[in-house]
Every structure is written in C-alpha cells, then in structure tokens.
Design a protein around this motif. Sequence first.
Motif, PDB file in Angstrom:
ATOM      1  N   THR A  53      -2.518  -9.390 -10.981  1.00 28.08           N
ATOM      2  CA  THR A  53      -2.130  -8.254 -10.216  1.00 28.08           C
ATOM      3  C   THR A  53      -3.431  -7.393  -9.834  1.00 28.08           C
ATOM      4  OG1 THR A  53      -1.723  -6.899 -11.960  1.00 28.08           O
ATOM      5  CG2 THR A  53       0.165  -7.833 -10.873  1.00 28.08           C
ATOM      6  N   SER A  54      -3.699  -6.816  -8.981  1.00 21.74           N
ATOM      7  CA  SER A  54      -4.710  -6.109  -8.448  1.00 21.74           C
ATOM      8  C   SER A  54      -5.002  -4.893  -9.493  1.00 21.74           C
ATOM      9  CB  SER A  54      -4.822  -5.584  -6.919  1.00 21.74           C
ATOM     10  OG  SER A  54      -3.875  -4.708  -6.631  1.00 21.74           O
ATOM     11  N   PRO A  55      -6.234  -4.510  -9.660  1.00 21.58           N
ATOM     12  CA  PRO A  55      -6.445  -3.528 -10.645  1.00 21.58           C
ATOM     13  C   PRO A  55      -6.137  -2.033 -10.068  1.00 21.58           C
ATOM     14  CG  PRO A  55      -8.535  -4.376  -9.573  1.00 21.58           C
ATOM     15  CD  PRO A  55      -7.530  -5.417  -9.201  1.00 21.58           C
ATOM     16  N   GLY A  56      -6.204  -1.919  -8.794  1.00 22.86           N
ATOM     17  CA  GLY A  56      -5.890  -0.523  -8.278  1.00 22.86           C
ATOM     18  C   GLY A  56      -4.349  -0.052  -8.143  1.00 22.86           C
ATOM     19  N   ILE A  57      -3.611  -1.013  -7.611  1.00 20.54           N
ATOM     20  CA  ILE A  57      -2.357  -0.604  -7.339  1.00 20.54           C
ATOM     21  C   ILE A  57      -1.176  -1.417  -7.920  1.00 20.54           C
ATOM     22  CG2 ILE A  57      -2.633   0.840  -5.277  1.00 20.54           C
ATOM     23  CD1 ILE A  57      -2.425  -1.507  -3.557  1.00 20.54           C
ATOM     24  N   GLY A  58      -1.776  -2.719  -8.395  1.00 17.87           N
ATOM     25  CA  GLY A  58      -0.802  -3.585  -8.999  1.00 17.87           C
ATOM     26  C   GLY A  58      -0.226  -4.436  -8.065  1.00 17.87           C
ATOM     27  N   VAL A  59      -0.597  -4.680  -7.081  1.00 20.46           N
ATOM     28  CA  VAL A  59       0.200  -5.856  -6.038  1.00 20.46           C
ATOM     29  C   VAL A  59      -0.202  -7.187  -6.525  1.00 20.46           C
ATOM     30  CG1 VAL A  59       0.526  -4.111  -4.366  1.00 20.46           C
ATOM     31  CG2 VAL A  59      -1.576  -5.314  -4.311  1.00 20.46           C
ATOM     32  N   PRO A  60       0.290  -7.888  -6.259  1.00 20.16           N
ATOM     33  CA  PRO A  60      -0.020  -9.471  -6.506  1.00 20.16           C
ATOM     34  C   PRO A  60      -1.514  -9.793  -6.058  1.00 20.16           C
ATOM     35  CG  PRO A  60       2.345  -9.570  -5.901  1.00 20.16           C
ATOM     36  CD  PRO A  60       1.700  -8.203  -5.471  1.00 20.16           C
ATOM     37  N   GLN A  61      -2.412 -10.111  -6.722  1.00 17.70           N
ATOM     38  CA  GLN A  61      -3.833 -10.366  -6.479  1.00 17.70           C
ATOM     39  C   GLN A  61      -4.019 -11.447  -5.052  1.00 17.70           C
ATOM     40  OE1 GLN A  61      -6.471  -8.596  -7.431  1.00 17.70           O
ATOM     41  NE2 GLN A  61      -7.659  -9.742  -6.080  1.00 17.70           N
ATOM     42  N   TRP A  62      -2.755 -12.565  -5.253  1.00 18.64           N
ATOM     43  CA  TRP A  62      -2.998 -13.584  -4.197  1.00 18.64           C
ATOM     44  C   TRP A  62      -2.690 -13.007  -2.615  1.00 18.64           C
ATOM     45  CZ3 TRP A  62       1.027 -14.963  -0.914  1.00 18.64           C
ATOM     46  CH2 TRP A  62       2.270 -14.332  -1.202  1.00 18.64           C
ATOM     47  N   TRP A  63      -2.327 -11.765  -2.789  1.00 18.90           N
ATOM     48  CA  TRP A  63      -2.063 -11.150  -1.205  1.00 18.90           C
ATOM     49  C   TRP A  63      -3.676 -10.871  -0.635  1.00 18.90           C
ATOM     50  CZ3 TRP A  63       1.985  -6.663  -1.728  1.00 18.90           C
ATOM     51  CH2 TRP A  63       3.315  -7.149  -2.119  1.00 18.90           C
ATOM     52  N   TYR A  64      -4.478 -10.826  -1.674  1.00 18.20           N
ATOM     53  CA  TYR A  64      -5.798 -10.389  -1.063  1.00 18.20           C
ATOM     54  C   TYR A  64      -6.601 -11.789  -1.104  1.00 18.20           C
ATOM     55  CZ  TYR A  64      -5.021  -5.589  -2.477  1.00 18.20           C
ATOM     56  OH  TYR A  64      -4.590  -4.322  -2.502  1.00 18.20           O
TER      57      TYR A  64
END
Length: 187
Positions: free
Chosen positions: A137-148
């Motif tokens: 998950t992304s460090p800032g908002i916790g969305v799945p990192q693969w979205w980025y």
Amino acid sequence: MSSSSPQGPATDALPGAASPEAEPRSLRLEDWLTVIVMAALALITFANVLVRYFTNSSFAWTEEISVFLMIALALIAGSAAVARDQHIRIEYFAEGGSAVRSKRLSMLGAATVALLFGVIAVLSVRVVWDDYSFGETSPGIGVPQWWYSIWLPVFSALITARAIGLFIRRSRSTVNDAAPAPQDAQP
C-alpha cells in the motif's frame, strides 16, 4: 515594419522545430493527457493551499497524488518529445556533419530510446506484479501501490512505440528530409 505581412505565410516555423507534417497525427493523446494532468496538479495544489491557509493543516493525500502526477507528466511529455524528435541530444554531434550522418544518428538515438524504454516496460511489469501480489500500500493514503506503478510499463511501452515510429519515419525519409533546418535562415 510589421513582422506579419499579407503576402507572407500565415505561420512561420521555428528554427529546429519539427514540422507539423513530420510528426504523427496521433499526438493528440499525449497533448490531452498533458493538459489533464497539468489541470489536476494545479487544482490539487490550489485546493491544498486554500485548506492550509484557512485551517493551518493540509490534505494528507495531496503530496502523494502530486508526486504521482508529476512522474506521469514526465513520462507523457517524454513520449511526445520522442514522437516529435525533440528529445535531448548534443546538437554539435546530431546536426554537425553530413545529412547522412545526421539521419543515422537520429535513427541510432530512436533505436536506443526504444531499447531502453522497452527494457523498462518489461522489467517494470515485475514491479507491478510484486506490488499487487504482496498487497503493498502507498505510504500516504494507503491505497494499493500497484494503482501507481501500473502506469510505468504502460507509459514506457508508449514511449517505446513512439521511438519505433520515429525510427521508421527516419529510415523512410530521404537524406534531404533528414537534413537539419538552417539556424540562420531568414524567412
């Protein structure tokens, strides 16, 4: 004396700029993506400034989204630059010498860019898969990192396709078409 005359052409091309006939018609994709990403960056930043001014705190997600959008913007602009043959090069070598030499160097540059971004596209698929399979998950908002991370192979493949297209256009052009425009010519 006015720079625009009724007898002259309506628009003058900038020295060294690619002619509209030489660039692919499908660049609207990159142009519109650039406009959309820049507008989103401006709106997010403006909203964060307003919130910070009135509340002394900021949106937590704006930095993460802004960094992603700036990276996407760099890849999109890189694709447009490759398609327009305006990527970074050393002009002394690229435009010095004979027209045949300039054409060959342009083809070499396009092939090198295609190879580099083709490798990046292939290798970054593994990064996306790892982000997805490990549930990063992304460090800032916790969305799945693969979205980025999914956009790196997509935009790298786009740059690869644009570089291959440039290579094909350069290989089909005659030596006179590949010759650089004179920098000192007056219209």
